[in-house]
Design an enzyme around this catalytic site. Sequence first.
Site, PDB file in Angstrom:
ATOM      1  N   MET A 146     -59.649 132.223  20.418  1.00 13.09           N
ATOM      2  CA  MET A 146     -60.422 131.135  21.018  1.00 13.09           C
ATOM      3  C   MET A 146     -60.730 130.088  19.955  1.00 13.09           C
ATOM      4  SD  MET A 146     -62.976 133.314  23.531  1.00 13.09           S
ATOM      5  CE  MET A 146     -63.169 134.709  22.405  1.00 13.09           C
ATOM      6  N   CYS A 181     -51.999 127.471  25.710  1.00 13.39           N
ATOM      7  CA  CYS A 181     -53.099 126.521  25.518  1.00 13.39           C
ATOM      8  C   CYS A 181     -52.766 125.187  26.185  1.00 13.39           C
ATOM      9  CB  CYS A 181     -53.366 126.311  24.029  1.00 13.39           C
ATOM     10  SG  CYS A 181     -54.717 125.153  23.704  1.00 13.39           S
ATOM     11  N   HIS A 200     -52.159 135.158  30.685  1.00 12.59           N
ATOM     12  CA  HIS A 200     -53.349 134.593  31.318  1.00 12.59           C
ATOM     13  C   HIS A 200     -52.989 134.342  32.778  1.00 12.59           C
ATOM     14  CE1 HIS A 200     -57.004 131.720  30.938  1.00 12.59           C
ATOM     15  NE2 HIS A 200     -56.821 132.062  32.204  1.00 12.59           N
ATOM     16  N   GLY A 248     -57.761 136.662  31.408  1.00 14.07           N
ATOM     17  CA  GLY A 248     -58.269 135.640  32.306  1.00 14.07           C
ATOM     18  C   GLY A 248     -59.389 136.139  33.204  1.00 14.07           C
ATOM     19  N   GLY A 249     -60.605 135.689  32.956  1.00 16.24           N
ATOM     20  CA  GLY A 249     -61.726 135.977  33.847  1.00 16.24           C
ATOM     21  C   GLY A 249     -62.192 137.419  33.872  1.00 16.24           C
ATOM     22  N   GLY A 263     -61.935 137.434  26.763  1.00 14.28           N
ATOM     23  CA  GLY A 263     -62.213 136.252  25.977  1.00 14.28           C
ATOM     24  C   GLY A 263     -63.681 135.909  25.904  1.00 14.28           C
TER      25      GLY A 263
END
Length: 344
Positions: free
Chosen positions: A20, A102, A174, A215-216, A237
């Site tokens: 990140m 990204c 992701h 993801g999430g 993340g």
Amino acid sequence: MRQDSQSNVKAVSRLSVAPMMDWTDRHCRVFHRLFTRRTLLYTEMVTTGAILHGPADRLLAHDASEHPVALQLGGSEPDELAAATRTGAAHGYDEINLNVGCPSDRVQSGCFGAALMRDPGRVAECVAAMKETAGDIPVTVKCRIGVDDQEPEHVLPDFIERIRATGICTFIIHARKAWLQGLSPAQNRDIPPLDYGLVGRMKTRFPDCTIVINGGIPDLKAAQAHLADGLDGVMIGRAAYHNPSLLGSADRLIFDAACADTTAEDAVRAMLPYIERELSQGTRLNQITRHMLGAFQGRPGARAWRRHLSENGHLPGAGPETVEAALSKVMPGQIQDEKVAARG
């Protein structure tokens, strides 16, 4: 994590903390490592240009305690990625990862990151060059399920097939599209809908590949569910960054280790020698403690902990005692009792 066994790659990939930007620097990674010995940690994305033409030693510096730790590269030129991979390997990283996910404007202008989803042939050339210089260090790819108006059901399996042909078999996916036009990077983390089912189907279609979902994912319970569904690994993340204490039970719950969970108090206290050492080398306290603000998320005293560090961590001379004072806001009685006991 040096390994030539796909089963070992899968084992260490069972849980990882996502790369990140502006967050997962070396101080953040040391703090996360104090919660979990086995979770794979990632650097922020580092561009090939920064490594090849900038202060590589400073950019790639990491503490020995961080292992296993992976270096994520951003780039789209095979020769440059090969050279950056060689440098990363020389600095002792356990994995080299190519960013194909990204969606930031900066990445798009350089024609890498998620924009590379449109050019799987170029990605294949890049990872083949990286693999050639990586030696026994695994090379992996982090991608999206597609970009803009691409149809993920068709694009993603073709993408994996073409990369897999180079001998690269680990994909961190992701489970959202990236919209390169019309959405900001922040919106790209939330607005495109998640398609966990598609990522699961990639594992069914490519059983020889290591498929890690991202993801999430909010917590370890959700991570366990994805692993139970047959995926090889889970990458968490923002949830791990904002509430790092969720990593404290990762070794036991995800890696089946026979060990006690690590509490936020344990990790904060274990961080103090590192803080003292870093301050002696010119690091400012708030450069470290900004990553520790969420340690007591959801607990009484968490707001006072954050406030004390935020208001005092940047002051001249702020040191470990500032962290101890913040800790006393969370558990005032216990801190005082321990000080009395230490005095005898």
